[in-house]
Design a protein around this motif. Structure first.
Motif, PDB file in Angstrom:
ATOM      1  N   LYS A   2       0.825  -1.204   0.000  1.00 14.61           N
ATOM      2  CA  LYS A   2       0.000   0.000   0.000  1.00 14.61           C
ATOM      3  C   LYS A   2       0.857   1.251   0.000  1.00 14.61           C
ATOM      4  N   ARG A   3       1.954   1.229   0.725  1.00 17.92           N
ATOM      5  CA  ARG A   3       2.854   2.386   0.788  1.00 17.92           C
ATOM      6  C   ARG A   3       3.458   2.660  -0.594  1.00 17.92           C
ATOM      7  N   THR A   6       0.785   4.168  -2.785  1.00 21.68           N
ATOM      8  CA  THR A   6       0.553   5.554  -2.377  1.00 21.68           C
ATOM      9  C   THR A   6       1.625   6.458  -2.972  1.00 21.68           C
ATOM     10  N   GLN A   7       2.885   6.012  -2.931  1.00 26.60           N
ATOM     11  CA  GLN A   7       3.977   6.803  -3.507  1.00 26.60           C
ATOM     12  C   GLN A   7       3.850   6.894  -5.021  1.00 26.60           C
ATOM     13  N   SER A  12      -0.450  13.828  -2.866  1.00 31.15           N
ATOM     14  CA  SER A  12       0.051  13.970  -1.499  1.00 31.15           C
ATOM     15  C   SER A  12      -1.006  13.885  -0.411  1.00 31.15           C
ATOM     16  N   LEU A  14      -3.571  11.896  -0.329  1.00 34.08           N
ATOM     17  CA  LEU A  14      -4.249  10.603  -0.322  1.00 34.08           C
ATOM     18  C   LEU A  14      -3.365   9.461   0.135  1.00 34.08           C
ATOM     19  N   VAL A  15      -4.018   8.451   0.658  1.00 32.23           N
ATOM     20  CA  VAL A  15      -3.360   7.193   0.983  1.00 32.23           C
ATOM     21  C   VAL A  15      -4.158   6.070   0.319  1.00 32.23           C
ATOM     22  N   VAL A  16      -3.441   5.106  -0.252  1.00 25.07           N
ATOM     23  CA  VAL A  16      -4.091   3.954  -0.879  1.00 25.07           C
ATOM     24  C   VAL A  16      -4.413   2.942   0.212  1.00 25.07           C
ATOM     25  N   GLU A  17      -5.688   2.616   0.338  1.00 23.09           N
ATOM     26  CA  GLU A  17      -6.146   1.658   1.355  1.00 23.09           C
ATOM     27  C   GLU A  17      -6.086   0.221   0.836  1.00 23.09           C
ATOM     28  N   SER A  19      -6.056  -2.273  -3.212  1.00 21.75           N
ATOM     29  CA  SER A  19      -6.003  -2.278  -4.676  1.00 21.75           C
ATOM     30  C   SER A  19      -6.586  -3.581  -5.202  1.00 21.75           C
ATOM     31  N   VAL A  30      -8.934   4.773  -2.187  1.00 24.71           N
ATOM     32  CA  VAL A  30      -8.133   5.819  -1.550  1.00 24.71           C
ATOM     33  C   VAL A  30      -8.976   6.641  -0.590  1.00 24.71           C
ATOM     34  N   LYS A  33      -5.658  11.629   3.999  1.00 18.32           N
ATOM     35  CA  LYS A  33      -4.849  11.344   5.182  1.00 18.32           C
ATOM     36  C   LYS A  33      -5.404  12.021   6.425  1.00 18.32           C
TER      37      LYS A  33
END
Length: 130
Positions: A2-3, A6-7, A12, A14-17, A19, A30, A33
């Motif tokens: 997930k990290r 997200t990258q 910036s 958002l975070v991917v929860e 996929s 997503v 944050k």
């Protein structure tokens, strides 16, 4: 994983929860944050979550994969003015099904090509690419 996603997404706020890949489409769930939002009526911070609403939107492709964002668009309730409101998402317009950067990419393609070619290359109809 997930990290890394997200990258790679490079939005910036958002975070991917999670996929999910189905064929040539990559679905990314997503969320923002931050856990607070600013009330558009009175300007006060609110962390009182009222409702979650998911919406789908196209983003730039990753490699040969079409990217669809499943955005958790939260509704908050302001304790000061007692109004409910949607959190502001600065990467997508209100009631739009694509990100700003996706739209900019289509416009750049239209400058150097024609509507039919851009539509075909992006899996859109001629009307959608105008």
């Amino acid at each position: 994983m997930k990290r890394v996603l997200t990258q790679l997404l490079n939005l910036s706020a958002l975070v991917v929860e999670s996929s999910l890949q189905e064929g040539s489409i990559l679905f990314l769930s997503v969320s923002k944050k931050t856990k607070i939002a600013i009330c558009p009526q009175c300007g006060k911070k609110s962390e009182h979550l009222h409702q979650n609403q998911n919406s789908l939107g196209k983003d730039l492709p990753m490699g040969d994969k079409e990217v669809i964002l499943n955005v958790n668009r939260r509704r908050f309730k302001c304790k000061t003015c007692r109004k409910t409101f949607n959190e502001k998402l600065d990467f997508v317009g209100a009631r739009k099904t694509y990100t700003h950067r996706y739209a900019e990419n289509i416009v750049k393609q239209l400058i150097s090509s024609n509507v039919s070619n851009v539509a075909e290359n992006n899996g859109l109809t001629d009307e959608e690419s105008r």
